[in-house]
Design a protein around this motif. Sequence first.
Motif, PDB file in Angstrom:
ATOM      1  N   ALA A 105     -30.200 -20.236  62.110  1.00  0.00           N
ATOM      2  CA  ALA A 105     -30.824 -19.880  60.835  1.00  0.00           C
ATOM      3  C   ALA A 105     -30.946 -21.098  59.930  1.00  0.00           C
ATOM      4  O   ALA A 105     -31.963 -21.296  59.254  1.00  0.00           O
ATOM      5  N   ALA A 106     -29.901 -21.934  59.898  1.00  0.00           N
ATOM      6  CA  ALA A 106     -29.954 -23.143  59.075  1.00  0.00           C
ATOM      7  C   ALA A 106     -31.018 -24.106  59.589  1.00  0.00           C
ATOM      8  O   ALA A 106     -31.702 -24.771  58.800  1.00  0.00           O
ATOM      9  N   ALA A 140     -33.753 -23.218  61.017  1.00  0.00           N
ATOM     10  CA  ALA A 140     -35.040 -22.638  60.622  1.00  0.00           C
ATOM     11  C   ALA A 140     -35.358 -22.925  59.167  1.00  0.00           C
ATOM     12  O   ALA A 140     -36.531 -23.020  58.780  1.00  0.00           O
ATOM     13  N   ASP A 141     -34.330 -23.098  58.335  1.00  0.00           N
ATOM     14  CA  ASP A 141     -34.561 -23.423  56.926  1.00  0.00           C
ATOM     15  C   ASP A 141     -35.229 -24.785  56.758  1.00  0.00           C
ATOM     16  O   ASP A 141     -35.744 -25.103  55.687  1.00  0.00           O
ATOM     17  N   GLY A 142     -35.216 -25.594  57.816  1.00  0.00           N
ATOM     18  CA  GLY A 142     -35.823 -26.921  57.745  1.00  0.00           C
ATOM     19  C   GLY A 142     -37.330 -26.915  57.890  1.00  0.00           C
ATOM     20  O   GLY A 142     -37.952 -27.978  57.893  1.00  0.00           O
ATOM     21  N   SER A 166     -40.232 -22.055  62.284  1.00  0.00           N
ATOM     22  CA  SER A 166     -40.024 -20.609  62.347  1.00  0.00           C
ATOM     23  C   SER A 166     -38.796 -20.307  63.187  1.00  0.00           C
ATOM     24  O   SER A 166     -38.383 -21.119  64.029  1.00  0.00           O
ATOM     25  N   ARG A 167     -38.214 -19.128  62.962  1.00  0.00           N
ATOM     26  CA  ARG A 167     -37.024 -18.752  63.725  1.00  0.00           C
ATOM     27  C   ARG A 167     -37.331 -18.661  65.214  1.00  0.00           C
ATOM     28  O   ARG A 167     -36.504 -19.042  66.041  1.00  0.00           O
ATOM     29  N   ARG A 213     -26.881 -30.619  46.993  1.00  0.00           N
ATOM     30  CA  ARG A 213     -28.052 -31.496  46.952  1.00  0.00           C
ATOM     31  C   ARG A 213     -27.881 -32.655  45.975  1.00  0.00           C
ATOM     32  O   ARG A 213     -28.477 -33.714  46.141  1.00  0.00           O
TER      33      ARG A 213
END
Length: 393
Positions: free
Chosen positions: A31-32, A34-36, A39-40, A212
């Motif tokens: 999931a992390a 995919a956050d980049g 798509s999953r 961040r």
Amino acid sequence: MSAISAHPGLRGGNHRRVVHALRRHGALTRAALADGGLSRSTVTAVVAELLETGLLIEISDPARDGRATGRPPTLVRLNGELGVTVGVEIANGIVRAAVCDVAQELLAHDSIATDDQADPRTTLAATSTLIDELLERTGFGRDRVIGVGLAVPGPIQRRTGLTGRACTLKPWAGINPSTVATEVLHLPALADNDANLAALAELTWGAARGLRDYAYIYTAKGIGAGFVINGEIYAGANGTAGEIGHTTLNEDGLVCECGGRGCLNTLANPDAIAQQLWQIHGRRLRLAEVIDLAQAGDAGCRRVLADAGRHIGVAMANMYNLLDPELIVIGGNLAAAGAMLIDPLHQSMVRRAIHAGEAVPAVVAGALDPETVVVVGAAAAVLRDSATFPLPA
């Protein structure tokens, strides 16, 4: 060419994006990843292919181990057997080195005493021997080393790669440490300021993981800061961002080695602390002794540590008003003072910050071992720096 860059499993841009994320951040969930931006379904397919080729391995999430409910979460990371990075810290009187695998696991570390007045090539020749000893312990040969990250105690000019005159080891001022280290160590090397690399270590593994924007205050012979802005180390146009030890607090104060008066270093670094205690104790105390005595109740030692915290807090308030970090992490040799330093530091900062009492960030001690925080950050920098060490292709 490293084992990663030569690996047959890397066939396209999506594969490189996944590997790049794992190089920078260590083990991540799908999931992390995919956050980049992928798509999953793409992440699932790419990870499956990379697991099959052996470039990645799957591990359990240590933060969730032992929980009885739900499907156990898993992380993916680079296969640590593919290669190693080396981190080196050139400090006053000592050189520290560490070997980490590409999964960002610390495999071995050690240190050697050095002469502060020695020529950099002499120091690096001794460092090369130390690296060989550490590699032998880990079972990796030099051909498996992706690169060396070198931490130096001073700013590095971005345009020229030269160390600035504020370097606390004078023989290292005015040289290109990346070039010299590559020549002497016979390994590709990059160099950065020690506070920047310690900041990277806390961002990758420690108190600032997942943030961040944060500031890391590194105390050694001098006081410096590493700034992380939008997830990246910020060094400034000339590499001098974070030289808070040369922030002027008293225009009529003592002359600093930089030529200014009343710099933070003249009020709160170990030399300044020891000087204030000379009359009481009749000798020059080491900083570790000052902290031990303070913890045992010595009123004078407690006072000078609190004063140092207040002085640092003034500089931190100015920094906060400009950069607005989410968190401030204290590391290096003063961090062991804990609340004796941090509480007055935070109070001093709150009194001067523009959002006093409303949004001033927490100030915490670093989560990583002060003996290894810089060297593991230097090792991590090798994996992150795609400009110096190209992404797999």
